[in-house]
Design a protein around this motif. Structure first.
Motif, PDB file in Angstrom:
ATOM      1  N   GLY A 101       3.660  30.075   5.947  1.00 55.93           N
ATOM      2  CA  GLY A 101       5.087  30.318   5.835  1.00 55.93           C
ATOM      3  C   GLY A 101       5.871  29.039   6.005  1.00 55.93           C
ATOM      4  O   GLY A 101       6.426  28.795   7.077  1.00 55.93           O
ATOM      5  N   THR A 102       5.925  28.203   4.981  1.00 54.96           N
ATOM      6  CA  THR A 102       6.643  26.944   5.089  1.00 54.96           C
ATOM      7  C   THR A 102       8.144  27.205   5.050  1.00 54.96           C
ATOM      8  O   THR A 102       8.646  27.922   4.188  1.00 54.96           O
ATOM      9  N   ALA A 103       8.847  26.607   5.980  1.00 56.69           N
ATOM     10  CA  ALA A 103      10.278  26.862   6.140  1.00 56.69           C
ATOM     11  C   ALA A 103      11.070  25.951   5.204  1.00 56.69           C
ATOM     12  O   ALA A 103      11.548  24.890   5.580  1.00 56.69           O
ATOM     13  N   VAL A 104      11.204  26.368   3.948  1.00 60.27           N
ATOM     14  CA  VAL A 104      11.887  25.573   2.930  1.00 60.27           C
ATOM     15  C   VAL A 104      13.138  26.297   2.480  1.00 60.27           C
ATOM     16  O   VAL A 104      13.099  27.468   2.115  1.00 60.27           O
ATOM     17  N   GLU A 533       2.209  24.461  -3.516  1.00 60.51           N
ATOM     18  CA  GLU A 533       1.223  24.667  -2.461  1.00 60.51           C
ATOM     19  C   GLU A 533       0.038  25.432  -3.052  1.00 60.51           C
ATOM     20  O   GLU A 533       0.199  26.214  -3.999  1.00 60.51           O
ATOM     21  N   SER A 534      -1.133  25.236  -2.494  1.00 62.30           N
ATOM     22  CA  SER A 534      -2.290  26.015  -2.934  1.00 62.30           C
ATOM     23  C   SER A 534      -3.112  26.417  -1.728  1.00 62.30           C
ATOM     24  O   SER A 534      -3.130  25.720  -0.705  1.00 62.30           O
ATOM     25  N   ILE A 535      -3.779  27.541  -1.848  1.00 66.01           N
ATOM     26  CA  ILE A 535      -4.588  28.034  -0.737  1.00 66.01           C
ATOM     27  C   ILE A 535      -5.838  28.698  -1.291  1.00 66.01           C
ATOM     28  O   ILE A 535      -5.786  29.458  -2.267  1.00 66.01           O
ATOM     29  N   ASP A 536      -6.968  28.360  -0.701  1.00 69.11           N
ATOM     30  CA  ASP A 536      -8.239  29.033  -0.968  1.00 69.11           C
ATOM     31  C   ASP A 536      -8.586  29.829   0.279  1.00 69.11           C
ATOM     32  O   ASP A 536      -8.712  29.263   1.377  1.00 69.11           O
ATOM     33  N   ALA A 537      -8.750  31.127   0.098  1.00 71.34           N
ATOM     34  CA  ALA A 537      -8.924  32.015   1.248  1.00 71.34           C
ATOM     35  C   ALA A 537     -10.241  32.774   1.148  1.00 71.34           C
ATOM     36  O   ALA A 537     -10.576  33.332   0.098  1.00 71.34           O
ATOM     37  N   LEU A 563       1.418  21.467   1.651  1.00 78.23           N
ATOM     38  CA  LEU A 563       2.488  22.263   2.228  1.00 78.23           C
ATOM     39  C   LEU A 563       3.846  21.660   1.907  1.00 78.23           C
ATOM     40  O   LEU A 563       4.050  20.452   2.018  1.00 78.23           O
ATOM     41  N   GLN A 564       4.763  22.514   1.509  1.00 75.84           N
ATOM     42  CA  GLN A 564       6.134  22.088   1.226  1.00 75.84           C
ATOM     43  C   GLN A 564       6.939  22.176   2.522  1.00 75.84           C
ATOM     44  O   GLN A 564       7.037  23.232   3.130  1.00 75.84           O
ATOM     45  N   VAL A 565       7.510  21.059   2.934  1.00 74.73           N
ATOM     46  CA  VAL A 565       8.188  20.981   4.222  1.00 74.73           C
ATOM     47  C   VAL A 565       9.588  20.426   4.033  1.00 74.73           C
ATOM     48  O   VAL A 565       9.805  19.494   3.260  1.00 74.73           O
ATOM     49  N   SER A 566      10.561  21.015   4.745  1.00 74.14           N
ATOM     50  CA  SER A 566      11.935  20.513   4.751  1.00 74.14           C
ATOM     51  C   SER A 566      12.108  19.510   5.880  1.00 74.14           C
ATOM     52  O   SER A 566      11.782  19.805   7.032  1.00 74.14           O
ATOM     53  N   LEU A 567      12.632  18.341   5.545  1.00 70.07           N
ATOM     54  CA  LEU A 567      12.958  17.329   6.548  1.00 70.07           C
ATOM     55  C   LEU A 567      14.470  17.260   6.647  1.00 70.07           C
ATOM     56  O   LEU A 567      15.149  16.796   5.726  1.00 70.07           O
ATOM     57  N   THR A 572      21.359  17.155   5.162  1.00 67.78           N
ATOM     58  CA  THR A 572      20.621  17.548   3.972  1.00 67.78           C
ATOM     59  C   THR A 572      19.162  17.756   4.341  1.00 67.78           C
ATOM     60  O   THR A 572      18.688  17.321   5.382  1.00 67.78           O
ATOM     61  N   ALA A 573      18.440  18.420   3.452  1.00 63.52           N
ATOM     62  CA  ALA A 573      17.029  18.695   3.698  1.00 63.52           C
ATOM     63  C   ALA A 573      16.225  18.197   2.508  1.00 63.52           C
ATOM     64  O   ALA A 573      16.322  18.746   1.411  1.00 63.52           O
ATOM     65  N   ALA A 574      15.463  17.155   2.716  1.00 57.75           N
ATOM     66  CA  ALA A 574      14.571  16.660   1.678  1.00 57.75           C
ATOM     67  C   ALA A 574      13.283  17.470   1.718  1.00 57.75           C
ATOM     68  O   ALA A 574      12.739  17.746   2.785  1.00 57.75           O
ATOM     69  N   ILE A 575      12.783  17.870   0.547  1.00 55.09           N
ATOM     70  CA  ILE A 575      11.562  18.651   0.457  1.00 55.09           C
ATOM     71  C   ILE A 575      10.423  17.725   0.036  1.00 55.09           C
ATOM     72  O   ILE A 575      10.542  16.975  -0.938  1.00 55.09           O
ATOM     73  N   VAL A 576       9.312  17.774   0.773  1.00 55.93           N
ATOM     74  CA  VAL A 576       8.164  16.929   0.467  1.00 55.93           C
ATOM     75  C   VAL A 576       6.885  17.751   0.603  1.00 55.93           C
ATOM     76  O   VAL A 576       6.852  18.771   1.301  1.00 55.93           O
ATOM     77  N   ASN A 577       5.826  17.318  -0.092  1.00 56.91           N
ATOM     78  CA  ASN A 577       4.478  17.841   0.165  1.00 56.91           C
ATOM     79  C   ASN A 577       3.905  17.038   1.316  1.00 56.91           C
ATOM     80  O   ASN A 577       3.503  15.894   1.151  1.00 56.91           O
ATOM     81  N   ALA A 578       3.898  17.617   2.495  1.00 62.31           N
ATOM     82  CA  ALA A 578       3.708  16.807   3.685  1.00 62.31           C
ATOM     83  C   ALA A 578       2.390  16.996   4.395  1.00 62.31           C
ATOM     84  O   ALA A 578       2.047  16.181   5.235  1.00 62.31           O
TER      85      ALA A 578
END
Length: 762
Positions: A101-104, A533-537, A563-567, A572-578
């Protein structure tokens, strides 16, 4: 000693709950009882017994929702282990399951858990936590659902099923509730059978109450709310093999409670007072806030039209799901968390969604069961940003910026289960999807049309304050167009009629994002390439169900990447794959009908979720702890109290992911005369977790909540009267921690509430 007292209180509550019979987290619905305790679910887009579905599912009946005092969708977290509903501030609510649950928060973003109401996808995080109307059941599917449900279901899916108009006869039913803080709830449903083929229904609800907080700046109470909704439905059997269901719903909310924050003060970080802690301008009191002269508010207005067409084609059943959603939000929120008018933002949002899905399901009974589908989705959102320091009415607001996108998704999928030999089943499925972002733009500061200069020297000229990314940086648009294939494969062995074991592999993804709300609009005006984002479950599980007893257990392992993360920095909130993460855990749940009058229910989840690699993770540092140059030249001129410093993190706890969550309860009914007295309740516990995006800051200690209910049901269930209590242990905890350069804010849960409810049915 604190840990000992906490543990003792938890086990004490469990003992009290067992001795004073109650019902919590119920797995069995009224429909299940009517089918000899066989729980029927639609997790694989077709009706099946839950014991035969190789997915971890928590199924919650309408009675269980009443027992736990669930009135909003977010409340189901207290009856569903491993599920959290967290807010990102400003009304944005995003669920997470098992740490996914990435908070974006941004244009074209969205949650990691798909929410479906009567089969229709609801994508807007500003409308994720809605009031519940005439709900029959809720199913929480845990683990990626990328094959059957598609984009943005990396964590799972929540399926809400409501009652349809019925031709069985005319009925009128309603509920009235009055509780602490003048909380008033009214719900009603009227069903009209026009003929043996046509029926209408009209339902409505009103929720209002007084706030329980006080503003230290004015001494006045704040947080009064009033929410109401209306839904009209028509169902018609057009022929013996075709039926049509049409619904229109409208809702309006005026509810500022999620925006009212005081200053965060946590055991790990300490006091996060703004501006160095000017005396008298902030408070950490759970029941108080410090606000400026401009009131904070959250108001929403939505209209939804849904058309469901079902047809029996002989060889298969066809379902068409057509939807239009129009959702508007206007809000104002203070982000300096003080009584000073330093910075208050207006954050309206306009959201419009079109979706169309076709489902084709095989007839039940044969060795091969299959589902095929086509899906189209289009979402247009517009985020506006205002400075509300002078007032939040249109004439006082100063337009600051904003952004918008049109997101489209096209998908086709096929999923089939085949009995390869007696009691051995193989399920295989695949989904192809194409996601793209069109017409992406950002608004320049104050809607200026001054040309901007890109890093490569190109000049981009805004049009009416809008910068279209396709014109200025076409590479970013191309990066947001992705083709994805999400397969799943499952082996299931049915030991006997009552027992199944399974092993599964599934893949899920969260769609790519155009960062128009962050990096696009800041110099050098280059948009972050935010990959999906990708997930193997992988999951193994066992299910057992006989009359009166249901058991489920599962072990899972997730490889979670990009994971996509808001900084959050300077408003402002920059979105990155973090980050890349690894998650594994165990989960179990049970329902046991000890006697016809006494039922026990329970569930627990242990989740070990760690960032394996999180480079440049955002760690908030006090300006007062930095060197003199930084304090003088960066912090002071910009009113900053904190700076975000990047830190490479390895093997750190994931954000908002408690290691243990559980619920326990029971129900006891006593026949007295022509009626029944039912004593019930719901105990929920969560261990500690961290709100901060790096998983190392802003700790929330573990807590428990307990809901209790005593209800008298009259003859033939035509009326009831109940006494209810929610959070009767008066546990106080932070429901939202908002972090920025200006200060840290905290939103608290409500104190203990209690009241009386009456209901009727004719």
């Amino acid at each position: 000693m604190k840990a000992l007292r906490t543990t003792a209180s938890i086990f004490g509550l469990m003992g009290v709950t067992a001795l004073c019979p109650s019902q919590a987290f119920a797995q069995q619905s009224e429909q299940a009882v009517a089918n000899n305790d066989v729980i029927i679910v639609t997790a694989q887009r077709r009706a099946e017994a839950q014991v035969d579905v190789p997915i971890s599912i928590t199924s919650i009946s309408s009675d269980a929702l009443s027992t736990a005092n669930v009135t909003e969708l977010a409340d189901i977290a207290k009856v569903t282990p491993a599920l959290r509903f967290d807010s990102n501030g400003g009304g944005f609510v995003q669920p997470s399951i098992r740490g996914i649950g990435t908070a974006v928060t941004t244009s074209g973003g969205g949650a990691n858990v798909g929410i479906y109401v009567d089969g229709f996808y609801s994508p807007n995080p500003l409308a994720a936590d809605f009031d519940l109307l005439s709900v029959d059941s809720i199913q929480v599917l845990k683990g990626p659902q990328g094959t059957l449900f598609g984009r943005n279901t990396t964590g799972g899916a929540i399926l809400v099923t409501t009652r349809e108009p019925s031709t069985d006869g005319n009925t009128v039913e309603g509920k009235l509730s009055f509780g602490r803080y003048n909380e008033f709830k009214a719900r009603s449903l009227m069903n009209f059978a026009v003929s043996d083929r046509v029926a209408f229904s009209v339902e409505g609800q009103l929720l209002r109450g007084d706030g329980w907080q006080h503003d230290i700046s004015t001494g006045k109470r704040v947080g009064d709310y009033e929410n109401w909704g209306l839904r009209v439905g028509m169902k018609a059997d057009l022929t013996d093999s075709i039926d049509l269901l049409v619904r229109w719903s409208h809702s309006q909310n005026d509810d500022p409670r999620g925006n009212l924050q005081n200053t965060l003060n946590t055991s790990d970080f300490g006091l996060a007072a703004p501006f160095g802690g000017i005396p008298g301008t902030y408070t950490t009191d759970k029941n108080k806030i410090a606000s400026g002269s401009i009131p904070e508010f959250f108001r929403s207005n939505s209209d939804v039209v849904q058309v469901t067409l079902r047809a029996d084609l002989g060889f298969a059943d066809l379902t068409s799901l057509s939807q239009y959603r129009n959702e508007k939000v206007n809000q104002s929120i203070e982000i300096d968390y003080s009584g000073l008018d330093i910075l208050q933002l207006g954050l309206p949002n306009n959201n419009e969604t079109w979706s169309q899905e076709f489902l084709l399901n095989s007839k039940p009974g044969g060795p091969l069961q299959w589902t095929a589908g086509l899906f189209y989705f289009e979402n247009s959102d517009q985020y506006l940003t205002f400075i509300d320091n002078l007032g939040s009415d249109p004439n006082s607001r100063i337009r600051f910026g904003g952004s918008g996108t049109v997101t489209r998704s096209y998908a086709a999928f096929l999923d089939a289960t085949y009995e390869v030999m007696p009691q051995l089943f193989v399920t295989a499925g695949v989904r192809y999807a194409r996601d793209q972002v069109d017409d992406a733009y950002f608004n320049t500061r104050y809607l200026s049309n001054t040309p901007i200069v890109l890093t490569n020297g190109d000049i981009c000229t805004p049009v009416n304050g809008r910068v279209y990314i396709a014109d200025c940086e076409p590479g970013a648009v191309a990066a947001a167009k992705k083709d994805k294939i999400t397969p799943r494969i499952v082996l299931r062995y049915k030991l006997d009629q009552d027992t199944s074991i399974y092993a599964s592999y599934t893949k899920g993804y969260k769609a790519a994002i155009m960062d128009v709300g962050g990096t696009c609009q800041n110099s050098p005006y280059e948009c972050n390439r935010v990959k999906p984002e990708s997930i193997d479950a992988f999951e193994v599980g066992a299910k057992y169900s006989v009359s009166g007893l249901s058991l489920e257990a599962a072990a899972f392992y997730y490889d979670y990447k990009d994971l996509q993360v808001s900084l959050y920095e300077a408003g402002t909130a920059a979105i990155v794959n973090a980050a890349n993460s690894r998650i594994y855990g165990l989960e179990g749940q049970f329902t046991y009908k000890v006697t016809p009058h006494f039922q026990l229910n329970g569930g627990a989840s242990w989740v070990h979720a760690r960032y394996r690699k999180f480079d440049n993770a955002p760690v908030y540092t006090r300006c007062s702890d930095l060197d003199a140059y930084t304090q003088t030249n960066i912090c002071a001129p910009n009113y900053l109290t904190f700076l975000v410093l990047g830190q490479d993190i390895r093997d750190s706890r994931m954000q908002r992911t408690p290691e243990f969550t559980g619920s326990l309860g029971a129900r006891y009914g006593i026949d007295i005369g022509t009626g029944e007295l039912a004593l019930s309740g719901n105990l929920y516990y969560t261990s500690s977790f961290y709100f901060g995006p790096s998983g190392t800051q802003f700790k929330q200690d573990g807590y428990e909540t307990l809901s209790l209910r005593a209800q008298w049901n009259g003859a033939d269930d035509r009326y009831f009267i109940a006494l209810w209590g929610d959070n009767v242990t008066n546990s106080r905890y932070v429901t939202l921690a908002t972090y920025s350069n200006y200060g840290m804010g905290a939103t608290w849960n409500s104190p203990v509430t209690y009241g009386v409810e009456v209901g009727f049915k004719f």
